[in-house]
Enzyme design. Sequence first.
Site, PDB file in Angstrom:
ATOM      1  CD  GLU A   1      -1.248   2.530   1.916  1.00  0.00           C
ATOM      2  OE1 GLU A   1      -1.358   3.278   1.394  1.00  0.00           O
ATOM      3  OE2 GLU A   1      -1.098   2.184   3.113  1.00  0.00           O
TER       4      GLU A   1
ATOM      5  CB  CYS B   1      -0.768   6.855   2.603  1.00  0.00           C
ATOM      6  SG  CYS B   1      -1.855   5.699   3.482  1.00  0.00           S
TER       7      CYS B   1
END
Length: 652
Positions: free
Chosen positions: A271, A305
Amino acid sequence: AMFTMEPGSPTFDEQAARFRTAVEERHTVSATPRRPADAPMPDDGFHNAPDSDFTAASVRAALAEAMANPPQVDVEVRTTTEDVDAVVGRIVAGRDEWAATPPADRAALLHAVADRMEADRFATLALMADEAGKTAREGDPEVSEAIDFARYYATATLPAGTGPVGSVLVASPWNFPYAIPGGGVFAALMAGNTVVLKPAPETRRIARWLVDQCHAAGIPESALQFLACPDDDTGRHLVTHDAFATLVLTGAYDSARLFLGWKPRLRVLAETSGKNAIVVTEAADQDAAIKDLVKSAFGHAGQKCSAASLAIVEAPVYDDPDFRARLAAAVRTVRVGWGADPATIMGPLIAPPGPNLERALTMLDPGERWLVEPRQLDDTGRLWSPGVRADVRPGSWFHRTECFGPVLGLIRADDLDHALALQNATPYGLTAGLHSLDPGEIDTWLDGVLAGNLYVNRHITGAVVRRQPFGGWKRSSVGGGPKAGGPDYVAAFRVPASVPIDADAAGSAYRQAWDDRFGVESDPSALVSEANLHRYRPLRRVVIVVGSDTPPGALDAAHTAATVCRTHTIAVHGPDRDDAALLADLAADPPDRLRLLTAASDDVWARCHEHDIAVLTQPVSPDPLAELPLWLHEQSLSLSRHRYGRVPGVDI
């Protein structure tokens, strides 16, 4: 009643009576929290761990005591390849024993770990504040998330005919130094793999604390090892070690590319980065949009993020000076300080800003202006007030570059279609938000946005295990893996046997699974105030490579899986393939994924990495739980159903 009552009417008399009763009882209203301090959790399945109730004086006192005395954690940094080999050797030696441990026993150990993490909650918050600058309001949900990972993955169903991949390396980030490594470790362990946890250098003590909790709860050291090492040749030796079948990475996209450059055949489940935007249309509740923009952009100093880096605002709202003034005022109310201070809303940067973030905090591009200019607040370089850049131009540096800090850019959009195009124009597709009260606009946006986690009329950070499985599209995900905290994650750490397949029987199972699970939206959390839908979307294109060693029936079963999952196009390169033709195909029309059912040359692997093509080497499985996720994108939708706490048509 506001729109129907008139003086003297029954509705007016009812509201007047309510008001008089409220005034009479104003001195008897209880300040006691409505949630019991030690409310028992139901035992009829998985339930998310509750966050701490900071309205309770006892909770605040326990937190203050912990903050004053954070745990002392010693970390040994391994600096040689021999040190690395010794640590890795321990989990290699433990593979067979851990794989042979019954899944029910592994699940029981994960529940024991969750109990230990809950008992240590405030000590963990103090350690995160001390090492990572986390505020309690940011750290507390992270502890809950780690507990959720342990309990949720303990409920996983392992696909039939699969076995552990072997040993897994988890390379964890500094911004979520507790929950994210916990998630990778717990999933790999539940699937029967042994694990090494290698943390980011900035947060080694937190990772060491987590591993110590696991060992104290009964996870054997032969199944889980902590390894801190520099990000130099020693780190490279660890990442490329032959012992690891899979690397779990949460970090920058460039880190994933670097690791694949070191070892092109490495299986990476990553990720990675995000350049996330919230669209605000003329049909939005502007007050709610401003609140969620500030929360999404400046939580943990924008070092998520999933953080909102852009607000793409429809022209009538963007051009309204009142909207801009209210947004600026809200941003200026964000109190900046150190994590241990309970009054802090936005904590420090993990370190002085790097090149991209420094540019974002200090330099404007042509045509831009500061709506709120950020300021450095002390000599450490870590405390910055939040900033807002106005008039960011489409296609500009800030529009497309991840900066990872407390800076929000505003872009003017002509209409929703224009805003959607701008939102999709970045290389990433992690989180995306929309603020609109128009059902037609919401449907249009949900059908067109290219991201893994979608949020409507709420903030875009803080994904919760099972409720909003987390993971992105495009360059926000590397390796074609499933979403963390979702129903397919543990299965990604299992591998099917390479055996002949009855394609007809497999196809029947695929179709049934599509009808029951993969082809329908689900909302397992079933909240009243918020819809949290999990759905699967078809891949655009997949290339399959087969050889003489591909088991009989595997290609036919793969074709059926692709058809069942509505994959738009597939191309097959057979045993007599010309590698030059395959390379040309991959370059001319890069697929979402390359399915290797035989060996391939280094050139093929390199071409795939060059074009961000996920390479899948798993044999075809007749079990749809193992096979169908490989042909699909996952997507999580979170839609607020309430305004100001009221759900239309629901009496709560």
